[in-house]
Motif scaffolding. Structure first.
Motif, PDB file in Angstrom:
ATOM      1  N   GLU A  61       2.913  17.518  20.252  1.00 60.02           N
ATOM      2  CA  GLU A  61       2.598  16.124  19.891  1.00 60.02           C
ATOM      3  C   GLU A  61       2.106  15.329  21.101  1.00 60.02           C
ATOM      4  O   GLU A  61       2.362  15.665  22.249  1.00 60.02           O
ATOM      5  CB  GLU A  61       3.841  15.423  19.311  1.00 60.02           C
ATOM      6  N   ARG A  62       1.404  14.248  20.797  1.00 61.86           N
ATOM      7  CA  ARG A  62       0.940  13.300  21.820  1.00 61.86           C
ATOM      8  C   ARG A  62       1.981  12.174  21.889  1.00 61.86           C
ATOM      9  O   ARG A  62       2.141  11.430  20.922  1.00 61.86           O
ATOM     10  CB  ARG A  62      -0.424  12.745  21.443  1.00 61.86           C
ATOM     11  N   LEU A  63       2.653  12.071  23.025  1.00 62.03           N
ATOM     12  CA  LEU A  63       3.785  11.167  23.160  1.00 62.03           C
ATOM     13  C   LEU A  63       3.536  10.128  24.255  1.00 62.03           C
ATOM     14  O   LEU A  63       3.067  10.461  25.342  1.00 62.03           O
ATOM     15  CB  LEU A  63       5.049  11.975  23.470  1.00 62.03           C
ATOM     16  N   LEU A  64       3.883   8.891  23.950  1.00 69.07           N
ATOM     17  CA  LEU A  64       3.811   7.788  24.908  1.00 69.07           C
ATOM     18  C   LEU A  64       5.222   7.317  25.217  1.00 69.07           C
ATOM     19  O   LEU A  64       5.991   6.991  24.311  1.00 69.07           O
ATOM     20  CB  LEU A  64       3.002   6.625  24.314  1.00 69.07           C
ATOM     21  N   ASP A  65       5.584   7.272  26.515  1.00 70.63           N
ATOM     22  CA  ASP A  65       6.894   6.777  26.936  1.00 70.63           C
ATOM     23  C   ASP A  65       6.700   5.475  27.696  1.00 70.63           C
ATOM     24  O   ASP A  65       6.116   5.458  28.789  1.00 70.63           O
ATOM     25  CB  ASP A  65       7.600   7.816  27.816  1.00 70.63           C
ATOM     26  N   ALA A 130       3.940   9.831  18.731  1.00 68.95           N
ATOM     27  CA  ALA A 130       5.283   9.322  18.957  1.00 68.95           C
ATOM     28  C   ALA A 130       5.288   8.380  20.153  1.00 68.95           C
ATOM     29  O   ALA A 130       4.523   8.563  21.103  1.00 68.95           O
ATOM     30  CB  ALA A 130       6.262  10.471  19.190  1.00 68.95           C
ATOM     31  N   VAL A 131       6.153   7.389  20.074  1.00 68.17           N
ATOM     32  CA  VAL A 131       6.328   6.417  21.159  1.00 68.17           C
ATOM     33  C   VAL A 131       7.821   6.294  21.439  1.00 68.17           C
ATOM     34  O   VAL A 131       8.638   6.262  20.504  1.00 68.17           O
ATOM     35  CB  VAL A 131       5.749   5.036  20.792  1.00 68.17           C
ATOM     36  N   THR A 132       8.187   6.221  22.712  1.00 70.04           N
ATOM     37  CA  THR A 132       9.583   6.063  23.095  1.00 70.04           C
ATOM     38  C   THR A 132       9.765   4.891  24.043  1.00 70.04           C
ATOM     39  O   THR A 132       8.891   4.602  24.867  1.00 70.04           O
ATOM     40  CB  THR A 132      10.134   7.339  23.775  1.00 70.04           C
ATOM     41  N   MET A 133      10.918   4.230  23.925  1.00 68.13           N
ATOM     42  CA  MET A 133      11.339   3.184  24.855  1.00 68.13           C
ATOM     43  C   MET A 133      12.839   3.354  25.070  1.00 68.13           C
ATOM     44  O   MET A 133      13.638   2.941  24.237  1.00 68.13           O
ATOM     45  CB  MET A 133      11.029   1.786  24.301  1.00 68.13           C
ATOM     46  N   LEU A 134      13.210   3.987  26.165  1.00 68.11           N
ATOM     47  CA  LEU A 134      14.624   4.225  26.458  1.00 68.11           C
ATOM     48  C   LEU A 134      15.077   3.234  27.534  1.00 68.11           C
ATOM     49  O   LEU A 134      14.767   3.404  28.711  1.00 68.11           O
ATOM     50  CB  LEU A 134      14.857   5.660  26.938  1.00 68.11           C
TER      51      LEU A 134
END
Length: 277
Positions: A61-65, A130-134
């Motif tokens: 997958e193409r993921l943005l953090d 997908a996008v993440t914000m931890l």
């Protein structure tokens, strides 16, 4: 309301300082302890796999953090799942560190980063799975804009994962938002940060057009994580102070303030969302 600096004073410290008290991946957010005997390193890897499950990651997958820190998530997702990853952070030192780590791990073609604030960067619409914000949305003043932009960068069916420390309700926020401990963390450590109740995150996500798919309470896991960080910090206090005198005590006070409120004034939640249409 505006952010007080172009970069965050805490995250632009010498990378080796974080290496003294974080796990080897330098993941600076809650771990996930599946068993009583889990080490910090294992618990952080558990957490990254948990994030992958919540996002529905299968591989490639193409993921943005957003707020990628020292690259733990994007490096892990590239190595373990073959993801094409992009990390965003306003702290230049983090990008230099991630580039070195990506080359060392043989994933430099899959790991890219950009310096800046997510709210100001031009990213192609529908370009990510997908996008993440931890632990990063606490540093972003405009929730509506952040969730709107996160949805725009996802294709239809794409997923968003947000984990954040929150005041347990609006009344706790009113009672504790201007206390000395809160101000110390906000001003002396971060430069700017705003804890909100979970309800505000959910409202902003729904108003942006997301469907909520999961809410997980990770409060006890974050308490355990910080206890492990404090133990590491105590063991490395002399080495940390050698790089910046007095910093070990300041960091310990920050972690103690953070840990004091878990379950009483603050909680730590993981929010899963989907761009359903």
């Amino acid at each position: 309301m505006t952010v007080t600096a172009d970069t965050n004073q805490h995250y632009d410290l010498d990378p080796e300082i974080f290496g003294q008290f974080l796990d080897p991946l330098r993941k600076y957010s809650s771990a996930l302890y599946e068993n009583d005997g889990d080490s910090l390193e294992l618990a952080q890897r558990n957490k990254l796999r948990f994030v992958a499950r919540r996002l529905g990651i299968q591989g490639g997958e193409r993921l943005l953090d957003i707020g990628c820190g020292w690259g733990s998530l994007i490096l892990f997702m590239a190595q373990e799942y073959g993801c094409d990853t992009l990390g965003i952070s306003p702290a230049p030192r983090q990008h230099d560190y991630i580039a070195v780590q990506a080359r060392a791990r043989g994933v430099d073609r899959q790991v890219r980063t950009r310096v800046g604030h997510f709210e100001k960067l031009d990213l192609p619409a529908g370009s990510r799975d997908a996008v993440t914000m931890l632990g990063s949305i606490v540093h972003m003043p405009d929730l509506d804009e952040v969730f709107r932009r996160a949805r725009a960068v996802l294709h239809r069916g794409g997923t968003l994962y947000v984990s954040e420390s929150c005041f347990r309700n609006a009344a706790a926020r009113r009672a504790f938002d201007d206390r000395a401990g809160t101000e110390f963390v906000r001003s002396d450590i971060f430069g700017w940060g705003d804890l909100r109740p979970l309800s505000e995150l959910i409202t902003a996500a729904e108003d942006a057009g997301f469907s909520i798919t999961s809410v997980d309470d990770l409060t006890d896991h974050y308490r355990h994580t910080i206890e492990d960080w404090i133990a590491n910090l105590d063991a490395a206090a002399d080495a940390i102070d050698a790089r910046q005198p007095g910093l070990a005590a300041k960091l310990r006070h920050y972690l103690e303030v953070a840990n004091a409120g878990w379950g009483y004034t603050t909680k730590h939640y993981a929010l899963g969302c989907r761009k359903a249409r």
